[in-house]
Design an enzyme around this catalytic site. Sequence first.
Site, mmCIF file in Angstrom:
data_model
loop_
_atom_site.group_PDB
_atom_site.id
_atom_site.type_symbol
_atom_site.label_atom_id
_atom_site.label_comp_id
_atom_site.label_asym_id
_atom_site.label_seq_id
_atom_site.Cartn_x
_atom_site.Cartn_y
_atom_site.Cartn_z
ATOM 1 N N ASP A 174 0.889 -1.162 0.000
ATOM 2 C CA ASP A 174 0.000 0.000 0.000
ATOM 3 C C ASP A 174 0.927 1.210 0.000
ATOM 4 O O ASP A 174 1.571 1.506 1.016
ATOM 5 C CB ASP A 174 -0.904 0.004 1.236
ATOM 6 C CG ASP A 174 -1.923 1.137 1.208
ATOM 7 O OD1 ASP A 174 -1.609 2.208 0.634
ATOM 8 O OD2 ASP A 174 -3.030 0.975 1.746
ATOM 9 N N HIS A 175 1.018 1.898 -1.137
ATOM 10 C CA HIS A 175 2.056 2.916 -1.269
ATOM 11 C C HIS A 175 1.883 4.067 -0.284
ATOM 12 O O HIS A 175 2.846 4.790 0.001
ATOM 13 C CB HIS A 175 2.147 3.440 -2.709
ATOM 14 C CG HIS A 175 1.024 4.334 -3.122
ATOM 15 N ND1 HIS A 175 -0.117 3.879 -3.737
ATOM 16 C CD2 HIS A 175 0.866 5.678 -2.997
ATOM 17 C CE1 HIS A 175 -0.925 4.897 -3.985
ATOM 18 N NE2 HIS A 175 -0.359 5.996 -3.548
ATOM 19 N N HIS A 237 -6.030 2.574 1.425
ATOM 20 C CA HIS A 237 -5.352 3.766 1.919
ATOM 21 C C HIS A 237 -6.018 4.357 3.161
ATOM 22 O O HIS A 237 -5.368 4.610 4.173
ATOM 23 C CB HIS A 237 -5.296 4.843 0.830
ATOM 24 C CG HIS A 237 -4.658 4.390 -0.437
ATOM 25 N ND1 HIS A 237 -3.645 3.453 -0.488
ATOM 26 C CD2 HIS A 237 -4.875 4.749 -1.733
ATOM 27 C CE1 HIS A 237 -3.274 3.266 -1.733
ATOM 28 N NE2 HIS A 237 -3.997 4.036 -2.507
#
Length: 487
Positions: A174-175, A237
């Site tokens: 999950d960036h 996110h």
Amino acid sequence: MPRDPVAKLLLFGATGDLAQRMLLPSLYGLHADNLLPAELKIFGAARHDHDDEGYRAFARKALDQFLPEDRKNEAAIASFLERVFYQPTDLSDPESFTPLAEKVGDIAGGLAIYLSTAPSLFESAITGLQSVGLAGTTVRVGLEKPLGYDLESSREINDAVAKAFPEERTYRIDHYLGKETVQNILALRFGNSFFEPVWNAQGIDNVQITIAETVGLEERAGYYETAGALRDMVQNHILQLLALVAMEPPAHFDGTDVRDEKSKVFRSLRIMKPEEVPQMTVTGQYGEGAVKGQFVKSYAEELGQSSTTETFVAIKAHIDNWRWQGVPFYLRTGKRMATRRSEIAIQFKAVPHSMFAGRGGLLQPNMLIIRLQPEEYIQLLVMAKEPGLDRNGVRLREVPLNLSLDAEFAGSRRRIAYERLLLDLIEGDQTLFVRRDEVEAQWRFIDAIRAGWDANDVKPKSYPSGSWGPSAAIALTERDGVTWQDD
């Protein structure tokens, strides 16, 4: 924690948009700063028919387009490209994997695989890698989202991956967790003694998490129409940000303790009943309007057909545990919003008694704002007295205490999230990656909302592009006496 760097990195989807915009520039940045293992070789794999030199030319073009000017260095680019190799690979064709394995060669020094592909290809990819010996004990795999579209499909993907890669060698990406400001949430909470005594239901009135985008579909129409805002942004996110705000203090900053505490938060998320969903959520779809002074089309016009896919969602969530009982978490994300913004706003409770009320002094509850993008800062709104003799009453005003990370650390280069995550994958640090039990708990929360929408035939409400979403989103908070932080 001890690092265990690999000698080889294999990038699937090496000709895709993510590779061009993020992965190749990130790897170059790490190389230019001498952060990659000296012996590391990078292998690209995709369906495009390049040889090594053809792919190096492709990579050079991507670097020229997407690297900031101040990071371009011809000698560094040339030496980086010497690390890069390529093998055409079709993940749906089992015969593609034999020449791939021959190209990669010996993996005794360790191999990290970055798998960015359609969920439908995960199982064939894992099976193919396993069949040619590219899934052994020296191999770890990084998985780019989406990891399914609901709990059932997520389990199917995770089961397929687990056949070859146990959890300790699986890195779900999950960036957002690689963003510097996101990690500063942990530093802010657990590196300062004065927050912890009030970081609970006794001290905090509500928490707002917003990820607002001004863009529309861009090139993602095919994916977005099947996903929608709830799956695309909330499931990963926003819920990860919620967990960092709400988690208990981990004993250590490592992949076990941090993820243990996040998992507890997700298990404590109150699952909505179908009849509660219409009152606890708002869903919308952008219509035509103006963004940054430019006219833009509606979602349906951009898509070329009518649709019931949501481009906006707002949620009132609760965490049923000792620390957060009764504190609403308002979550919001949307496309074609008034401005691009990702932030967390934590509103503290008002003081129990105001000594200034008899002299006309008005108090506002304190608020902590953590801005993730486009600017990066932490702001604490506190009450202060305006200068004056106070003969006609005390005048109080809310003033900000600002910590601009851009200004405070101006001498340090700000790294994009993928640089950190790729380096952690290469070196074997799982702290900023997502564990399977987290993912499945997130999907249970999301699936209950979608089931409630289906049960109540909820359709997205239209909102003008360039606004803050449907008016019902304002009502979601205002019936609790809360206003969205839109300043």
